[in-house]
Structures are given as C-alpha cells and as structure tokens.
Design an enzyme around this catalytic site. Structure first.
Site, PDB file in Angstrom:
ATOM      1  N   GLY A   1       0.820  -1.199   0.000  1.00  0.00           N
ATOM      2  CA  GLY A   1       0.000   0.000   0.000  1.00  0.00           C
ATOM      3  C   GLY A   1       0.856   1.251   0.000  1.00  0.00           C
ATOM      4  O   GLY A   1       1.940   1.285  -0.571  1.00  0.00           O
ATOM      5  N   LEU A   2       0.360   2.293   0.667  1.00  0.00           N
ATOM      6  CA  LEU A   2       1.048   3.585   0.746  1.00  0.00           C
ATOM      7  C   LEU A   2       1.321   4.165  -0.637  1.00  0.00           C
ATOM      8  O   LEU A   2       2.380   4.730  -0.896  1.00  0.00           O
ATOM      9  CB  LEU A   2       2.358   3.460   1.538  1.00  0.00           C
ATOM     10  CG  LEU A   2       2.217   3.054   3.013  1.00  0.00           C
ATOM     11  CD1 LEU A   2       3.594   2.908   3.651  1.00  0.00           C
ATOM     12  CD2 LEU A   2       1.375   4.057   3.782  1.00  0.00           C
ATOM     13  N   CYS A   3       0.365   4.002  -1.531  1.00  0.00           N
ATOM     14  CA  CYS A   3       0.517   4.557  -2.882  1.00  0.00           C
ATOM     15  C   CYS A   3      -0.766   5.273  -3.303  1.00  0.00           C
ATOM     16  O   CYS A   3      -1.219   5.142  -4.443  1.00  0.00           O
ATOM     17  CB  CYS A   3       0.906   3.473  -3.880  1.00  0.00           C
ATOM     18  SG  CYS A   3      -0.072   1.965  -3.821  1.00  0.00           S
ATOM     19  N   GLY A   4      -1.344   6.001  -2.365  1.00  0.00           N
ATOM     20  CA  GLY A   4      -2.522   6.804  -2.688  1.00  0.00           C
ATOM     21  C   GLY A   4      -3.708   5.953  -3.096  1.00  0.00           C
ATOM     22  O   GLY A   4      -3.975   4.890  -2.529  1.00  0.00           O
TER      23      GLY A   4
ATOM     24  N   ALA B   1       2.323   6.749  -8.232  1.00  0.00           N
ATOM     25  CA  ALA B   1       1.334   7.061  -7.203  1.00  0.00           C
ATOM     26  C   ALA B   1       1.981   7.119  -5.824  1.00  0.00           C
ATOM     27  O   ALA B   1       1.639   7.977  -4.998  1.00  0.00           O
ATOM     28  CB  ALA B   1       0.227   6.010  -7.225  1.00  0.00           C
TER      29      ALA B   1
END
Length: 289
Positions: free
Chosen positions: A89-92, A244
C-alpha cells in the site's frame, strides 16, 4: 490542553514520520525511472504486434476455421476478471481505483445475470475484493517475491488463463490495471483479452502473403498476444504504482511539515504562557512579602 512534554514528543514523532516518508519518496522516484522506461519500451512492441494480428484477424476472423481465441466460444455467459494490483500500500488511490473499476464491472455483470470469476494478481486487490466478491475468487498470483517484472511472470499468468479457457471455465476474460500517464495521472483500465478484440485496420495484410495461412499464424500469435497484453499491463501497473507512491509520499511529507509548524507554534505559545505564569507567581509572592 497538552503539556509541553506531550507537544515535544509529538513534534519528534512527526519529524521521524517525515524522514520516513521523504525516504520512501526518494526510493519511489528512483524505481519510477526504471519502471517508466520499461513500460515505454514495451509499448512499441505491443502496438506492432497488435497491428499484425489486427491485419490477420481482418481476413481470418470471419472464417469457420478461425482460432478459438479469436472467434470465442459463441457465448458470453461466464466472465473471468483478472484484477492486477500492487503487493503493498502507501501509494494513494492506485489500488483502490483499479478495485473500484473491477467491482463496478463485476456488479454490472452479476446484475445482467452473468457468472463472474475473479483471478487476483497482487495482495491489495485481493484484500479489498474479498469482503463482497470473495465467493467469486478462483485463484491468486503472489508477486511479493518478484523483484523485477519479467516476461516469464506474464507467461505464467497467461498460461493459467489460457488453460482455464481451454477447459471451458469461462467465455470472456478481461484484465484490470492502471495505465501510466504521469506521476499524478494513472488511468484505471479494463481490457478484454479473450476473445481477442482488435480495433481499426492493421494496414499490412495487402502487402504480404502468409504461410501456412492466416489462421495458422493467428493460432500461434494469439496466445503470445495474451501474454504480451498481460506483460504490458504489469509494466504499466509497476510504473503507475511507483508514480502514485511518489506523489502520495510527497504529499505526506508536506503535510508532516505543516503539522510540525503548527505544533511548534503551539509549543512556543504554551511554553511562553507557562513562563509568564511563573513570573506572575514570583512577582505576586514578592509583593505579598
């Protein structure tokens, strides 16, 4: 009202978070360059291969001997959705946008009375779809150990999809991914790969004669075309993910900086108020004596 110690600890915590997000932004920027170069290098090959197959399909698609991957099963009752997302994750909104498109497509097909089967590629898509569409899962591809995306990975996914098609497990297959445009623009895309769909004219069939035949060549090219489309989608996804993440970590770093500024102002005001209070108490005590 938080104490000075609480404010100081919070400022330190946010500063540490800012260091992490800044480092992640720099790592994503470095990875983005490689991923973007790989995605852009694959596009001309995919486009040229599509042009060749489009020209061949123009003359062979209507014949009775057309390959099954081109002609289809004659039905569209069962749909296979191959949802490609990231392992992290951590990609908007990168993962969520792909899942949102896949979920909307699945719900529309189910509302039309179709049967939906879902093959997930990447952990995040599987996690988000499990709650409401988990009963439609038929498989999962784990890419957590893949350090660099290669054609062999796409071949493995394509082989699984093609084997399921040969075993009459579905009629139509669609892949879901994000097409990379820029660091701030990744477009969620749904692309049908089985049966093959070609738009426009290839523009080369009139200049060549094919041996053994258009149908024979298509029978060999179409499975490669499926693998190529999946490989291109994986590369586009890789570049989109890093773009992203770079954008999301840049925003997180900026937000952390703004929060540090606000907390510092609050800390200074609280500290000055505490000093002023102590001075008032000292003066009041002196006057009382």
């Amino acid at each position: 009202m938080p104490s000075l110690k609480d404010l100081k600890n919070r400022i330190g915590s946010v500063k540490n978070t800012r260091k992490i997000t800044k480092a992640m932004q720099m790592v994503a920027a470095a990875k983005l360059r490689r991923a973007q170069d790989a995605a852009e290098a694959a596009r001309p090959y995919a486009e040229r291969m599509t042009a060749v197959m489009t020209a061949l399909a123009g003359s062979a698609g209507s014949s009775d001997s057309a390959p099954r991957l081109l002609a289809g099963t004659g039905s569209d009752k069962v749909h296979l959705l191959v949802v490609m997302t990231a392992e992290r994750g951590l990609c908007g909104g990168f993962n969520s946008s792909i899942v949102r498109l896949a979920r909307a497509t699945a719900n529309r097909l189910l509302a039309d009375g179709k049967t939906v089967k879902i093959l997930t590629v990447g952990k995040k898509g599987r996690e988000q779809l499990r709650r409401d569409l988990g009963q439609h899962f038929i498989g999962h591809v784990d890419l957590s150990e893949v350090k660099r995306m290669g054609y062999s990975v796409a071949q493995g996914i394509a082989r699984d999809v093609l084997d399921r098609f040969e075993n009459d497990e579905f009629d139509v297959a669609t892949i879901f991914f994000a097409r990379f445009q820029s660091v701030i623009a990744q477009v969620p895309t749904a692309q049908q790969v089985i049966p093959a769909v070609f738009e426009g004219e290839g523009g080369i069939s009139s200049f060549y004669e094919y041996e053994p035949s258009e149908e024979g060549i298509l029978a060999d090219l179409l499975p490669r075309g499926v693998a190529t489309q999946i490989f291109t989608a994986l590369l586009e996804n890789g570049a989109s993910e890093q773009g992203a993440r770079m954008s999301a970590m840049d925003n997180a770093t900026r937000n952390a900086g703004d929060m540090i500024n606000r907390l510092t102002i609050q800390y200074n005001r609280s500290r000055q108020a505490a000093i002023t209070k102590e001075l008032i108490e000292i003066i009041s005590g002196a006057e009382a004596l």
